[in-house]
Design a protein around this motif. Structure first.
Motif, short mmCIF file in Angstrom:
data_model
loop_
_atom_site.label_atom_id
_atom_site.label_comp_id
_atom_site.label_asym_id
_atom_site.label_seq_id
_atom_site.Cartn_x
_atom_site.Cartn_y
_atom_site.Cartn_z
N MET A 1 0.84 -1.19 0.00
CA MET A 1 0.00 0.00 0.00
C MET A 1 0.88 1.24 0.00
SD MET A 1 -3.09 0.72 -0.17
CE MET A 1 -4.20 2.05 -0.01
N ARG A 2 2.01 1.18 0.73
CA ARG A 2 2.92 2.33 0.75
C ARG A 2 3.46 2.61 -0.64
NH1 ARG A 2 6.01 -0.17 4.96
NH2 ARG A 2 4.60 -0.18 6.71
N ALA A 3 3.79 1.54 -1.38
CA ALA A 3 4.32 1.70 -2.73
C ALA A 3 3.26 2.34 -3.63
CB ALA A 3 4.74 0.36 -3.30
N LYS A 4 2.02 1.93 -3.50
CA LYS A 4 0.94 2.50 -4.30
C LYS A 4 0.76 3.98 -3.97
CE LYS A 4 -3.85 1.81 -5.63
NZ LYS A 4 -5.06 1.01 -5.47
N MET A 5 0.81 4.32 -2.70
CA MET A 5 0.66 5.72 -2.29
C MET A 5 1.82 6.56 -2.82
SD MET A 5 -2.19 5.86 -0.80
CE MET A 5 -2.29 7.33 0.20
N ARG A 6 3.02 6.01 -2.83
CA ARG A 6 4.18 6.75 -3.37
C ARG A 6 4.02 6.96 -4.86
NH1 ARG A 6 8.24 3.41 0.14
NH2 ARG A 6 8.30 4.71 1.99
N LEU A 7 3.51 5.95 -5.56
CA LEU A 7 3.29 6.09 -7.00
C LEU A 7 2.25 7.16 -7.30
CD1 LEU A 7 3.37 2.38 -8.18
CD2 LEU A 7 5.06 4.15 -8.67
N LEU A 8 1.28 7.29 -6.41
CA LEU A 8 0.24 8.30 -6.60
C LEU A 8 0.69 9.69 -6.18
CD1 LEU A 8 -2.89 6.28 -5.42
CD2 LEU A 8 -2.26 6.90 -7.75
N GLY A 9 1.84 9.80 -5.55
CA GLY A 9 2.39 11.10 -5.20
C GLY A 9 2.26 11.48 -3.75
N PHE A 10 1.74 10.61 -2.90
CA PHE A 10 1.61 10.90 -1.49
C PHE A 10 2.88 10.43 -0.78
CE2 PHE A 10 -2.77 10.25 -2.97
CZ PHE A 10 -3.29 11.49 -2.66
N ARG A 11 3.73 11.36 -0.41
CA ARG A 11 5.02 11.00 0.17
C ARG A 11 4.96 10.72 1.67
NH1 ARG A 11 7.86 9.25 -3.87
NH2 ARG A 11 7.92 10.70 -5.57
N ALA A 22 -7.12 -8.04 1.99
CA ALA A 22 -6.95 -6.84 1.15
C ALA A 22 -5.52 -6.73 0.66
CB ALA A 22 -7.34 -5.60 1.94
N ALA A 23 -4.55 -7.07 1.50
CA ALA A 23 -3.14 -7.01 1.10
C ALA A 23 -2.87 -8.03 -0.01
CB ALA A 23 -2.24 -7.28 2.30
N ALA A 24 -3.44 -9.23 0.10
CA ALA A 24 -3.24 -10.26 -0.92
C ALA A 24 -3.87 -9.82 -2.24
CB ALA A 24 -3.83 -11.58 -0.46
N GLU A 25 -5.05 -9.23 -2.17
CA GLU A 25 -5.72 -8.76 -3.39
C GLU A 25 -4.94 -7.64 -4.05
OE1 GLU A 25 -9.87 -6.57 -4.55
OE2 GLU A 25 -9.91 -8.05 -2.93
N GLY A 27 -1.73 -7.02 -3.72
CA GLY A 27 -0.48 -7.59 -4.23
C GLY A 27 -0.69 -8.34 -5.54
N ALA A 28 -1.78 -9.09 -5.62
CA ALA A 28 -2.09 -9.83 -6.85
C ALA A 28 -2.37 -8.86 -8.00
CB ALA A 28 -3.28 -10.75 -6.62
N GLU A 29 -3.08 -7.80 -7.69
CA GLU A 29 -3.38 -6.79 -8.71
C GLU A 29 -2.09 -6.13 -9.20
OE1 GLU A 29 -5.62 -2.51 -8.89
OE2 GLU A 29 -6.51 -4.09 -7.65
N LEU A 30 -1.22 -5.77 -8.28
CA LEU A 30 0.05 -5.14 -8.63
C LEU A 30 0.92 -6.09 -9.45
CD1 LEU A 30 1.84 -2.63 -8.26
CD2 LEU A 30 2.76 -3.71 -6.23
N LEU A 31 0.97 -7.35 -9.05
CA LEU A 31 1.74 -8.34 -9.78
C LEU A 31 1.18 -8.56 -11.19
CD1 LEU A 31 4.08 -10.36 -9.66
CD2 LEU A 31 2.45 -12.03 -8.78
N GLY A 32 -0.14 -8.61 -11.30
CA GLY A 32 -0.79 -8.77 -12.61
C GLY A 32 -0.49 -7.61 -13.55
N GLU A 33 -0.58 -6.40 -13.01
CA GLU A 33 -0.28 -5.22 -13.84
C GLU A 33 1.18 -5.19 -14.25
OE1 GLU A 33 -1.58 -1.72 -11.84
OE2 GLU A 33 -3.69 -2.29 -11.93
#
Length: 86
Positions: A1-11, A22-25, A27-33
């Motif tokens: 989630m921290r990585a996603k927030m950093r990608l969105l610009g929230f430092r 929720a973490a598994a979902e 992670g799976a979404e991030l891995l799929g993309e």
């Protein structure tokens, strides 16, 4: 989630820990993309290599044809000079 927030610009935003499901979902979404983008990038790279090779072969063929034409022209010029000398 921290990585996603950093990608969105929230430092500096603090993130609440996610539950396991929720973490598994996420992670799976991030891995799929990542997999889709990786395969897409690989396809682009392979297509670039194919086009570059095709262009190189076309250039080599043109150079070979030009070389044959030059040799033929030189042969004709020498024949012409020989005929003029006679």
């Amino acid at each position: 989630m921290r990585a996603k927030m950093r990608l969105l610009g929230f430092r500096g935003a603090s993130v609440k820990p996610l539950n396991e499901e929720a973490a598994a979902e996420l992670g799976a979404e991030l891995l799929g993309e990542a997999l889709v983008f990786g395969v897409g990038g690989l396809c682009l790279y392979l297509e670039y290599l194919r086009q570059a090779g095709q262009s190189r072969r076309r250039e080599e063929h043109l150079e070979e044809t030009l070389s044959h034409l030059r040799q033929g022209l030189e042969r004709l010029q020498s024949d012409l000079e020989r005929l003029r000398a006679q």
